[in-house]
Design a protein around this motif. Structure first.
Motif, PDB file in Angstrom:
ATOM      1  N   SER A 160      60.868  17.022  27.511  1.00 44.83           N
ATOM      2  CA  SER A 160      59.490  17.443  27.286  1.00 44.83           C
ATOM      3  C   SER A 160      58.478  16.482  27.869  1.00 44.83           C
ATOM      4  N   LEU A 161      58.953  15.359  28.412  1.00 46.88           N
ATOM      5  CA  LEU A 161      58.062  14.339  29.002  1.00 46.88           C
ATOM      6  C   LEU A 161      57.009  13.861  27.996  1.00 46.88           C
ATOM      7  N   LEU A 167      61.403  20.369  13.846  1.00 49.25           N
ATOM      8  CA  LEU A 167      60.317  21.332  13.967  1.00 49.25           C
ATOM      9  C   LEU A 167      59.551  21.150  15.275  1.00 49.25           C
ATOM     10  N   ALA A 168      59.323  19.904  15.655  1.00 52.14           N
ATOM     11  CA  ALA A 168      58.624  19.639  16.913  1.00 52.14           C
ATOM     12  C   ALA A 168      59.426  20.149  18.096  1.00 52.14           C
ATOM     13  N   ALA A 169      60.742  19.941  18.060  1.00 51.74           N
ATOM     14  CA  ALA A 169      61.597  20.434  19.138  1.00 51.74           C
ATOM     15  C   ALA A 169      61.601  21.964  19.172  1.00 51.74           C
ATOM     16  N   ALA A 170      61.602  22.597  17.974  1.00 54.33           N
ATOM     17  CA  ALA A 170      61.583  24.056  17.913  1.00 54.33           C
ATOM     18  C   ALA A 170      60.271  24.609  18.474  1.00 54.33           C
ATOM     19  N   LEU A 171      59.149  23.952  18.139  1.00 52.64           N
ATOM     20  CA  LEU A 171      57.863  24.397  18.667  1.00 52.64           C
ATOM     21  C   LEU A 171      57.796  24.226  20.183  1.00 52.64           C
ATOM     22  N   PHE A 172      58.299  23.102  20.675  1.00 51.76           N
ATOM     23  CA  PHE A 172      58.306  22.892  22.122  1.00 51.76           C
ATOM     24  C   PHE A 172      59.207  23.922  22.815  1.00 51.76           C
ATOM     25  N   LYS A 199      54.191  14.196  20.832  1.00 48.82           N
ATOM     26  CA  LYS A 199      52.803  14.503  20.496  1.00 48.82           C
ATOM     27  C   LYS A 199      52.732  15.644  19.471  1.00 48.82           C
ATOM     28  N   ILE A 200      53.612  16.634  19.632  1.00 50.06           N
ATOM     29  CA  ILE A 200      53.660  17.718  18.640  1.00 50.06           C
ATOM     30  C   ILE A 200      54.081  17.164  17.286  1.00 50.06           C
ATOM     31  N   LYS A 201      55.024  16.248  17.308  1.00 50.46           N
ATOM     32  CA  LYS A 201      55.512  15.649  16.071  1.00 50.46           C
ATOM     33  C   LYS A 201      54.408  14.900  15.348  1.00 50.46           C
ATOM     34  N   GLU A 202      53.534  14.238  16.113  1.00 45.74           N
ATOM     35  CA  GLU A 202      52.429  13.493  15.500  1.00 45.74           C
ATOM     36  C   GLU A 202      51.415  14.412  14.842  1.00 45.74           C
ATOM     37  N   LEU A 203      51.291  15.643  15.356  1.00 47.45           N
ATOM     38  CA  LEU A 203      50.338  16.592  14.789  1.00 47.45           C
ATOM     39  C   LEU A 203      50.848  17.249  13.514  1.00 47.45           C
ATOM     40  N   LEU A 204      52.149  17.186  13.263  1.00 42.25           N
ATOM     41  CA  LEU A 204      52.720  17.778  12.065  1.00 42.25           C
ATOM     42  C   LEU A 204      52.445  16.904  10.845  1.00 42.25           C
ATOM     43  N   PRO A 205      52.351  17.489   9.650  1.00 44.24           N
ATOM     44  CA  PRO A 205      52.108  16.697   8.433  1.00 44.24           C
ATOM     45  C   PRO A 205      53.236  15.685   8.200  1.00 44.24           C
ATOM     46  N   ASP A 206      52.868  14.549   7.631  1.00 41.54           N
ATOM     47  CA  ASP A 206      53.863  13.527   7.310  1.00 41.54           C
ATOM     48  C   ASP A 206      54.366  13.768   5.890  1.00 41.54           C
ATOM     49  N   TRP A 207      55.636  14.200   5.784  1.00 36.21           N
ATOM     50  CA  TRP A 207      56.212  14.530   4.487  1.00 36.21           C
ATOM     51  C   TRP A 207      57.027  13.373   3.902  1.00 36.21           C
TER      52      TRP A 207
END
Length: 634
Positions: free
Chosen positions: A80-81, A105-110, A86-94
């Protein structure tokens, strides 16, 4: 086809007053609504595809892409370069224990975004490829290197196993032809059937139209072509079919017939049961997009079967129950001797669509479902099922009166229809191909000769052609009565002409028809463009005598070929008698003919000829005795 009758008789019901600005706003509103209907159809189809799990591609392809990304991460590679982080950083921190879940989840969204981008790119590339129509212009049996390259690329971008609508969203929009070209082609088409005086008058109207109204009307059509899916199809469906108050029977509906030589079973109930079973199997495959893509295919939308009611349902089962309601998508007709037929309402589908369904139905109910030795359906009845009950309708007296009047009108209309069906087996498609000629153009040119010998004159001829190369494309008209065809017919009637001279003129006529057919298929026809220009002129309340003249034309010869699209369903070698009879439609003009034909196998052409019994100028079943003397052109 049957559409020709509606196209002549339509009366657009549009606003009749208002200032010029309001009229302009009305036209723009109609164009806006056309686009809105297009987008609604797209969203509806998209949602249906999501529900059935067939859009936008196989879920396995997404799973494969996601798995590949996960494998790359396991190997400490980042395809994903940095986008996944970056997507992971935008997700809530659980919290720490869910840190790995954020990564998944970030990989699934990408993967989803990449999956959608790849599919979109494939659709755009395929749309660019499908905009190429050069293959239509190449001679029969020859293929240039550019076309071979184009075909290879289309196969690559279409995928190995395309579903029914895989390429639907990649179809290009139907272009709006040049108005100058359309008018020029129109004048060329009417020249053979007009006197010098009438042609000069028509040409004058055309030049006035080009000078005064054409550019404004064309601007509105160009605007619509950019905003809506198709610049003409929705108006064609609305004004020609849905707003028409003419009787559907004979005037609009068309019919499909059973096998030509055999009846699989004489048991009426068994034939009806297997036919309904086959139709439902077709609908199931349609919803799942398991039917192989066909360029001219459009889907039926009915989700139920509608039986007729008394006294509309005829008890004379030796004849077709013509008095059933004709506004259903299609009406399945089963005769008392087991014969099968179909009456199709025209607004939802053209003949190749219902013909595709009908081929599947005949083949499935006969060869796949089959019948037992006593003629009944195979299998064992389920004793626990309740017995069928006839529905009795409680109708007001006014409705009973309306039904009686409608029944009387239907009987009158049906009784005035002269229909003749016959197979021609002296030669067929195989012989025509050996002559290196187009089979359809061969028949169309022969029909010009037959009509001249029957009537002693030439007439405007309507042949239906498909525009399925474009998004939401439906039909276009091929004006088959050309100057070249008339020259051939005159040569055939001239005893001083040699066979070689007649043959040379015949090939010129066939080549001209082929050129017109290819132009119609590639969106460069005449009639749909003129129809859309007329609708805009009505919206703007703009007087255009030329368009009024075009709309007033009468088609004394309306023709159509019934295509055979699934030859693999029928085994002509082992079961030569199991060939379809094709179908037909009513005459367009009170003193004209409706002619349809179907090529079955290599050596048979079945013709369906209709006319009005009340006409003293036509006769569907009569044979040539002596050529009538040519009449003066109107």
């Amino acid at each position: 086809m049957a559409e020709a009758h509606q196209a002549v008789g339509f009366r657009p019901s549009l606003p009749s007053d208002g200032a010029e600005a309001d009229l302009s706003a009305s036209a723009l509103q109609e164009i806006y609504l056309s686009g809105l209907r297009s987008w609604k159809r797209h969203l509806s189809r998209f949602w249906n595809d999501v529900l059935t799990g067939v859009f936008p591609a196989s879920p396995l392809s997404w799973l494969f892409l996601f798995s590949a990304i996960q494998l790359a991460w396991f190997l400490q590679l980042d395809p994903s370069l940095g986008l996944t982080e970056k997507i992971k950083e935008l997700l809530p921190d659980w919290g720490g224990q869910h840190h790995r879940l954020r990564g998944v989840l970030a990989a699934a969204l990408f993967a989803s975004c990449l999956w959608g981008a790849l599919i979109f790119t494939l659709h755009v590339a395929l749309r660019v490829l499908l905009s190429y129509h050069g293959w239509l212009l190449e001679p029969h049996g020859a293929m240039s290197s550019p076309t071979k390259t184009w075909l290879a690329l289309v196969r690559i971008f279409s995928g190995r196993h395309p579903m029914l609508f895989s390429s639907q969203r990649s179809l290009p929009r139907q272009p709006v032809p040049s108005v100058q070209d359309t008018v020029r082609k129109y004048l060329e088409s009417v020249r053979p059937v007009l006197s010098d005086e009438d042609f000069d008058w028509t040409a004058g109207l055309a030049q006035e139209f080009l000078r005064l109204q054409a550019s404004l009307l064309q601007w509105y059509l160009q605007l619509k072509s950019w905003w809506a899916s198709n610049y003409v199809s929705d108006w064609w469906e609305e004004f020609v079919y849905l707003r028409s108050r003419n009787s559907l029977m004979v005037n609009s509906n068309y019919y499909m017939m059973d096998f030509l030589y055999v009846t699989p079973t004489p048991v009426q109930a068994a034939r009806a049961g297997n036919a309904v079973h086959a139709l439902l199997l077709y609908r199931h495959r349609l919803n799942r997009q398991e039917i192989l893509p066909v360029p001219s295919l459009k889907t039926p939308s009915s989700s139920h079967l509608g039986p007729g009611s008394e006294p509309i349902q005829s008890h004379q089962l030796e004849a077709p129950p013509s008095w059933s309601w004709y506004d259903k998508s299609f009406t399945l007709i089963v005769f008392s001797n087991g014969k099968l037929g179909l009456s199709v309402e025209h607004s939802w589908a053209d003949c190749p669509v219902s013909g595709h369904m009908w081929e599947f139905t005949l083949a499935t109910e006969c060869f796949q479902l089959g019948y037992s030795a006593d003629g009944h359906c195979k299998g064992h009845p389920e004793p626990s099922l309740p017995r069928p009950q006839r529905l009795h309708w409680d109708l007001p007296d006014k409705v009973h009166l309306s039904i009686a009047l409608a029944l009387r009108a239907a009987k009158t209309l049906s009784g005035d229809t002269d229909c003749h069906v016959f197979p021609f087996s002296h030669f067929g498609k195989n012989f025509i191909r050996r002559c290196h000629l187009s089979s359809d153009s061969f028949i169309q040119t022969a029909l010009q000769l037959a009509h001249f010998r029957d009537r002693g004159r030439f007439c405007l001829t309507y042949e239906s052609a498909m525009t399925r190369l474009f998004l939401e494309g439906r039909t276009e008209t091929v004006r088959s009565c050309t100057r070249e065809a008339c020259n051939f017919v005159r040569a055939m009637e001239d005893r001083e002409k040699t066979d070689s001279q007649c043959l040379s003129l015949f090939r010129l006529a066939v080549d001209k028809h082929q050129a017109l057919l290819k132009a119609a298929m590639s969106g460069q026809g005449v009639d749909r463009h003129l129809f859309a220009l007329h609708i805009v002129s009505q919206l703007l309340h703009l007087q255009a005598p030329f368009l009024d003249q075009v709309r007033s034309e009468q088609w004394q010869l309306a023709t159509s070929q019934i295509p055979v699209q699934q030859t693999h369903l029928f085994d002509a070698h082992n079961y030569p008698d199991y060939v379809s009879s094709g179908g037909g439609f009513g005459p367009v003009d009170d003193h004209g003919y409706g002619v349809s034909y179907i090529f079955m196998g290599d050596d048979t052409v079945t013709f369906h000829i209709s006319s009005k019994k009340s006409s003293t100028k036509t006769g569907s079943g009569r044979e040539e005795t002596a050529p009538p003397q040519p009449q003066a052109q109107p």
